[in-house]
Design a protein around this motif. Structure first.
Motif, mmCIF file in Angstrom:
data_model
loop_
_atom_site.group_PDB
_atom_site.id
_atom_site.type_symbol
_atom_site.label_atom_id
_atom_site.label_comp_id
_atom_site.label_asym_id
_atom_site.label_seq_id
_atom_site.Cartn_x
_atom_site.Cartn_y
_atom_site.Cartn_z
ATOM 1 N N PHE A 1 59.784 20.351 -85.294
ATOM 2 C CA PHE A 1 59.643 19.298 -86.293
ATOM 3 C C PHE A 1 58.246 19.421 -86.879
ATOM 4 O O PHE A 1 57.262 19.445 -86.138
ATOM 5 N N GLU A 2 58.167 19.547 -88.198
ATOM 6 C CA GLU A 2 56.877 19.647 -88.872
ATOM 7 C C GLU A 2 56.702 18.454 -89.803
ATOM 8 O O GLU A 2 57.520 18.262 -90.705
ATOM 9 N N PRO A 3 55.669 17.635 -89.576
ATOM 10 C CA PRO A 3 55.458 16.477 -90.453
ATOM 11 C C PRO A 3 54.820 16.873 -91.777
ATOM 12 O O PRO A 3 54.597 18.050 -92.038
ATOM 13 N N LEU A 4 54.532 15.873 -92.611
ATOM 14 C CA LEU A 4 53.897 16.084 -93.921
ATOM 15 C C LEU A 4 52.696 17.023 -93.867
ATOM 16 O O LEU A 4 51.822 16.874 -93.021
ATOM 17 N N VAL A 5 52.671 17.961 -94.771
ATOM 18 C CA VAL A 5 51.470 18.771 -95.012
ATOM 19 C C VAL A 5 51.216 18.779 -96.515
ATOM 20 O O VAL A 5 52.144 18.954 -97.302
ATOM 21 N N LEU A 6 49.982 18.578 -96.881
ATOM 22 C CA LEU A 6 49.625 18.501 -98.303
ATOM 23 C C LEU A 6 48.247 19.117 -98.491
ATOM 24 O O LEU A 6 47.305 18.742 -97.805
ATOM 25 N N HIS A 7 48.145 20.079 -99.390
ATOM 26 C CA HIS A 7 46.832 20.651 -99.713
ATOM 27 C C HIS A 7 46.455 20.302 -101.141
ATOM 28 O O HIS A 7 47.239 20.512 -102.049
ATOM 29 N N VAL A 8 45.254 19.780 -101.278
ATOM 30 C CA VAL A 8 44.808 19.306 -102.581
ATOM 31 C C VAL A 8 43.469 19.945 -102.939
ATOM 32 O O VAL A 8 42.554 19.985 -102.122
ATOM 33 N N GLN A 9 43.397 20.452 -104.151
ATOM 34 C CA GLN A 9 42.164 21.045 -104.630
ATOM 35 C C GLN A 9 41.367 20.013 -105.419
ATOM 36 O O GLN A 9 41.954 19.247 -106.189
ATOM 37 N N CYS A 10 40.063 19.989 -105.216
ATOM 38 C CA CYS A 10 39.209 18.987 -105.870
ATOM 39 C C CYS A 10 38.218 19.652 -106.826
ATOM 40 O O CYS A 10 37.794 20.771 -106.599
ATOM 41 N N ARG A 11 37.821 18.930 -107.849
ATOM 42 C CA ARG A 11 36.997 19.504 -108.904
ATOM 43 C C ARG A 11 35.519 19.650 -108.562
ATOM 44 O O ARG A 11 34.915 20.676 -108.813
ATOM 45 N N GLN A 12 34.941 18.587 -108.032
ATOM 46 C CA GLN A 12 33.488 18.546 -107.872
ATOM 47 C C GLN A 12 32.992 19.436 -106.742
ATOM 48 O O GLN A 12 33.648 19.573 -105.720
ATOM 49 N N LEU A 13 31.794 19.958 -106.932
ATOM 50 C CA LEU A 13 31.180 20.749 -105.868
ATOM 51 C C LEU A 13 31.079 19.935 -104.586
ATOM 52 O O LEU A 13 31.447 20.400 -103.510
ATOM 53 N N GLN A 14 30.628 18.688 -104.722
ATOM 54 C CA GLN A 14 30.450 17.880 -103.507
ATOM 55 C C GLN A 14 31.773 17.437 -102.878
ATOM 56 O O GLN A 14 31.807 17.028 -101.735
ATOM 57 N N ASP A 15 32.864 17.520 -103.640
ATOM 58 C CA ASP A 15 34.150 17.293 -102.972
ATOM 59 C C ASP A 15 35.060 18.501 -103.142
ATOM 60 O O ASP A 15 36.266 18.385 -103.240
ATOM 61 N N ALA A 16 34.419 19.656 -103.168
ATOM 62 C CA ALA A 16 35.164 20.897 -103.386
ATOM 63 C C ALA A 16 35.773 21.424 -102.103
ATOM 64 O O ALA A 16 36.051 22.601 -101.951
ATOM 65 N N GLN A 17 35.940 20.539 -101.154
ATOM 66 C CA GLN A 17 36.684 20.922 -99.975
ATOM 67 C C GLN A 17 38.159 20.812 -100.312
ATOM 68 O O GLN A 17 38.537 20.194 -101.287
ATOM 69 N N ILE A 18 38.934 21.418 -99.499
ATOM 70 C CA ILE A 18 40.371 21.206 -99.653
ATOM 71 C C ILE A 18 40.712 19.949 -98.893
ATOM 72 O O ILE A 18 40.462 19.818 -97.705
ATOM 73 N N LEU A 19 41.265 19.015 -99.586
ATOM 74 C CA LEU A 19 41.694 17.768 -98.977
ATOM 75 C C LEU A 19 42.974 18.082 -98.204
ATOM 76 O O LEU A 19 44.057 18.064 -98.748
#
Lengths: 234, 234
Positions: A100-118
């Motif tokens: 069973f695999e629950p929700l997975v979501l990868h989100v790309q962010c614009r700003q350098l300071q939030d340029a992590q993958i959410l």
């Protein structure tokens, strides 16, 4: 081209690509969530899975199922009944594993300071070997027991997606309101590490042990979805 | 105080704290890895687990074992034999679950541009419900089968820790050599998104589906440890 324009271009390029997943479309239960993020200019999603029960057949070699010889005997994003699972298991001639695999979501962010993958992931899965070289290693009663658990996880996962959608919507609204303050604050020489620490703790909770405080481990299952959100004032 | 000094202070504070984990110390198999990171001024570790087999007893309520009523019947960072597991299972009076959890490592980074948490995790676990309200739902033969798999995962996990240690050591050496170039390059207005995309892809591989390309899912088990490393020139 400035970075905002570059990000817009990249976002447009990614979102216009054909969906190459087996399914070929975004899972129904996360369509609204994916839309909510993609409507915002500072985000776009690169991958998602609403949650699913799968039965894989392959050969366990050392550590894991060898994917090259592996086939999917069953995949469902809805609760699964025993008869379907038993029928699928009859086709197994290797080492079958129920997941069973629950929700997975990868989100790309614009700003350098939030340029992590959410990276939004929940750690509450199941991974249960059921057969060895085609031989079923458990009883039908056990399969029934297991599917009750898997189906409960599926239901709970769905509730968490809804909860996460609501939280995210509120967070994005707040972020819009406070957006005008954020740039000033970046220049105010806050102590960034207090923020990082909060993020760190939030993220670390998603899984396993902390050396600092094992309580986090004991509580990790209470948290539902593990998500890193960047403070607006950072 | 500048950010470097602030980070040093915070690092010293975190590392000097008592280890509040149940075990009270860093797992033997990751001591060198943790040291390697903590010796570098730009990093420190906030949590780690080398990998372990655990047997939890609790009550499955909806989605997961309720941690407040949960106890650990067995924890080992070494291969486990059937007799120990069977003995531990006899103490279960709730819903017992066997888990294998591979390496988890959380690392804090100094720079704003690499101020993400370097979360190292491998996705190859096991999570197998074994009993319901104290009643064992599987045979001893199945437990034996399951422990062979869990022990293989433990062995493979250990190899991956060694491999990761070597890769990290090389990466850190390279980073030191090229460090003098990095500041210049930050001002050169590279396209940052190509880097992010690589990081994104590397991170996304760690788990589940991508809408863009389901191949990534099929290959995710080949990758071993999933890790985000920040390019030196970013």
């Amino acid at each position: 081209m400035d970075r905002s324009a570059e990000f817009r271009r990249w976002k447009a390029q990614c979102l216009s690509k054909a969906d190459l997943s087996r399914k070929g479309s975004v899972d129904e239960d996360v369509v609204e969530l994916v839309q909510l993020l993609n409507e915002r200019e500072q985000f776009f999603t690169t991958s998602s899975c609403a949650g699913r029960i799968i039965l894989l057949d392959g050969s366990i070699n050392g550590f894991e199922v060898q994917k090259k010889d592996c086939c999917w005997l069953l995949v469902t994003h809805r609760p699964c009944i025993k008869d379907d699972m038993v029928a699928a298991l009859k086709k197994a001639n290797g080492d079958a594993i129920l997941k069973f695999e629950p929700l997975v979501l990868h989100v790309q962010c614009r700003q350098l300071q939030d340029a992590q993958i959410l990276a939004v992931r929940s750690t509450h899965g199941l991974e249960v070997p059921l057969s060895q070289e085609g031989k079923l290693m458990v009883t039908e009663e056990y399969i029934d027991f297991l599917l009750k658990i898997a189906n409960q996880k599926m239901e709970e996962n769905k509730k968490r997606i809804e909860r996460f959608y609501n939280c995210l919507q509120h967070a994005l609204e707040r972020a819009t309101v406070t957006d005008s303050h954020s740039k000033e604050k970046i220049n105010e020489k806050n102590n960034p590490y207090s923020h990082k620490k909060k993020r760190n703790r939030a993220k670390a909770r998603g899984k396993c042990v902390t050396e600092e405080n094992d309580k986090e481990l004991e509580n990790d299952d209470d948290l539902g979805i593990s998500v890193t959100i960047f403070p607006e004032d950072y």
